[in-house]
Design a protein around this motif. Structure first.
Motif, short mmCIF file in Angstrom:
data_model
loop_
_atom_site.label_atom_id
_atom_site.label_comp_id
_atom_site.label_asym_id
_atom_site.label_seq_id
_atom_site.Cartn_x
_atom_site.Cartn_y
_atom_site.Cartn_z
N TYR A 170 0.83 -1.20 0.00
CA TYR A 170 0.00 0.00 0.00
C TYR A 170 0.87 1.25 0.00
CZ TYR A 170 1.15 -0.44 4.96
OH TYR A 170 1.82 -0.58 6.15
N SER A 171 0.23 2.37 -0.31
CA SER A 171 0.86 3.69 -0.25
C SER A 171 0.26 4.45 0.93
CB SER A 171 0.60 4.47 -1.54
OG SER A 171 1.14 3.81 -2.64
N TYR A 172 1.07 5.28 1.56
CA TYR A 172 0.59 6.02 2.72
C TYR A 172 1.44 7.27 2.94
CZ TYR A 172 4.64 4.39 5.39
OH TYR A 172 5.92 4.16 5.83
N TYR A 173 0.93 8.14 3.81
CA TYR A 173 1.72 9.25 4.32
C TYR A 173 1.54 9.28 5.83
CZ TYR A 173 -2.69 11.93 4.43
OH TYR A 173 -3.96 12.36 4.67
N VAL A 174 2.42 9.97 6.52
CA VAL A 174 2.33 10.08 7.97
C VAL A 174 1.69 11.42 8.31
CG1 VAL A 174 3.62 10.15 10.13
CG2 VAL A 174 4.35 8.62 8.29
N ASP A 175 0.56 11.36 9.03
CA ASP A 175 -0.14 12.57 9.44
C ASP A 175 0.74 13.36 10.41
OD1 ASP A 175 -2.03 13.96 11.60
OD2 ASP A 175 -3.14 13.82 9.69
N LYS A 176 0.93 14.64 10.14
CA LYS A 176 1.84 15.46 10.95
C LYS A 176 1.36 15.62 12.38
CE LYS A 176 3.85 18.10 7.20
NZ LYS A 176 4.09 19.41 6.63
N GLN A 177 0.05 15.64 12.60
CA GLN A 177 -0.46 15.83 13.97
C GLN A 177 -0.51 14.53 14.76
OE1 GLN A 177 -4.23 17.77 13.39
NE2 GLN A 177 -3.28 19.79 13.34
N GLU A 211 0.07 6.45 10.26
CA GLU A 211 0.03 6.21 8.83
C GLU A 211 -1.39 6.43 8.32
OE1 GLU A 211 1.34 2.31 7.70
OE2 GLU A 211 3.38 2.64 8.41
N VAL A 212 -1.51 7.12 7.18
CA VAL A 212 -2.79 7.35 6.53
C VAL A 212 -2.69 6.79 5.12
CG1 VAL A 212 -4.48 9.06 5.80
CG2 VAL A 212 -3.19 9.43 7.90
N ARG A 213 -3.51 5.82 4.79
CA ARG A 213 -3.48 5.22 3.46
C ARG A 213 -3.84 6.28 2.43
NH1 ARG A 213 -3.68 -0.61 3.85
NH2 ARG A 213 -2.63 -0.99 5.82
N ASP A 214 -3.10 6.29 1.32
CA ASP A 214 -3.36 7.25 0.26
C ASP A 214 -2.72 6.72 -1.02
OD1 ASP A 214 -4.51 10.16 0.07
OD2 ASP A 214 -2.73 10.14 -1.20
N GLY A 215 -3.53 6.24 -1.93
CA GLY A 215 -3.03 5.66 -3.16
C GLY A 215 -3.44 4.20 -3.27
N GLU A 216 -2.73 3.46 -4.12
CA GLU A 216 -3.10 2.08 -4.39
C GLU A 216 -2.82 1.14 -3.22
OE1 GLU A 216 -2.78 -1.06 -8.03
OE2 GLU A 216 -1.00 0.14 -7.64
N SER A 217 -3.72 0.17 -3.05
CA SER A 217 -3.58 -0.87 -2.04
C SER A 217 -3.93 -2.21 -2.69
CB SER A 217 -4.51 -0.61 -0.86
OG SER A 217 -4.39 -1.64 0.10
N ILE A 218 -3.07 -3.20 -2.48
CA ILE A 218 -3.32 -4.54 -3.02
C ILE A 218 -3.12 -5.55 -1.89
CG2 ILE A 218 -2.64 -6.28 -4.72
CD1 ILE A 218 -1.38 -4.00 -6.36
N SER A 219 -4.12 -6.38 -1.66
CA SER A 219 -3.97 -7.46 -0.68
C SER A 219 -3.87 -8.78 -1.42
CB SER A 219 -5.13 -7.46 0.32
OG SER A 219 -6.35 -7.72 -0.32
N TYR A 220 -3.14 -9.72 -0.80
CA TYR A 220 -2.83 -10.99 -1.44
C TYR A 220 -3.25 -12.16 -0.56
CZ TYR A 220 0.28 -8.03 -4.20
OH TYR A 220 0.79 -7.05 -5.00
N TYR A 221 -3.60 -13.26 -1.22
CA TYR A 221 -3.80 -14.53 -0.52
C TYR A 221 -2.43 -15.10 -0.20
CZ TYR A 221 -8.72 -14.59 -1.95
OH TYR A 221 -10.04 -14.29 -2.13
N GLY A 275 -7.52 -1.70 -4.87
CA GLY A 275 -8.27 -0.45 -4.97
C GLY A 275 -7.45 0.73 -4.52
N LEU A 276 -8.13 1.86 -4.35
CA LEU A 276 -7.46 3.11 -3.99
C LEU A 276 -7.99 3.67 -2.67
CD1 LEU A 276 -7.51 4.97 -7.43
CD2 LEU A 276 -5.56 3.85 -6.34
#
Length: 94
Positions: free
Chosen positions: A43-50, A54-64, A73-74
């Protein structure tokens, strides 16, 4: 001559806003693993300054566990957006 001055100012502002000095959060890549070390999710994420969370932002793929894609999805600012695609363990779309 004024046009050239305005144009150069616009270009400088545009380039500065697109560079690493941008005020937006820095997007990073993350992953979680199954106990055997295989990828469970990427997944893609950024770190919330406050909150420093981690805050997910962008593509996420889960696998078996077998390595096939489970869902894809996004995220935008931590919320699922758009159509998410889910797959059966044999790889066929649900």
């Amino acid at each position: 001559m004024h046009f050239l001055s305005y144009f150069m100012t616009f270009i400088a502002i545009f380039l500065f806003s697109c560079g690493e000095n941008s005020t937006g959060p820095k997007i990073k890549s993350g992953e979680s693993l199954y106990p055997d070390g295989s990828i469970q999710e990427s997944y893609s994420y950024y770190v919330d300054k406050q909150t420093k969370q981690e805050v997910r932002d962008g593509e996420s793929i889960s696998y078996y566990r077998n390595g096939k894609i489970k869902s894809q999805g996004l995220y935008e600012a931590g919320l699922k957006v758009g159509a998410w695609v889910e797959y059966h363990e044999n790889g066929i779309k649900r």
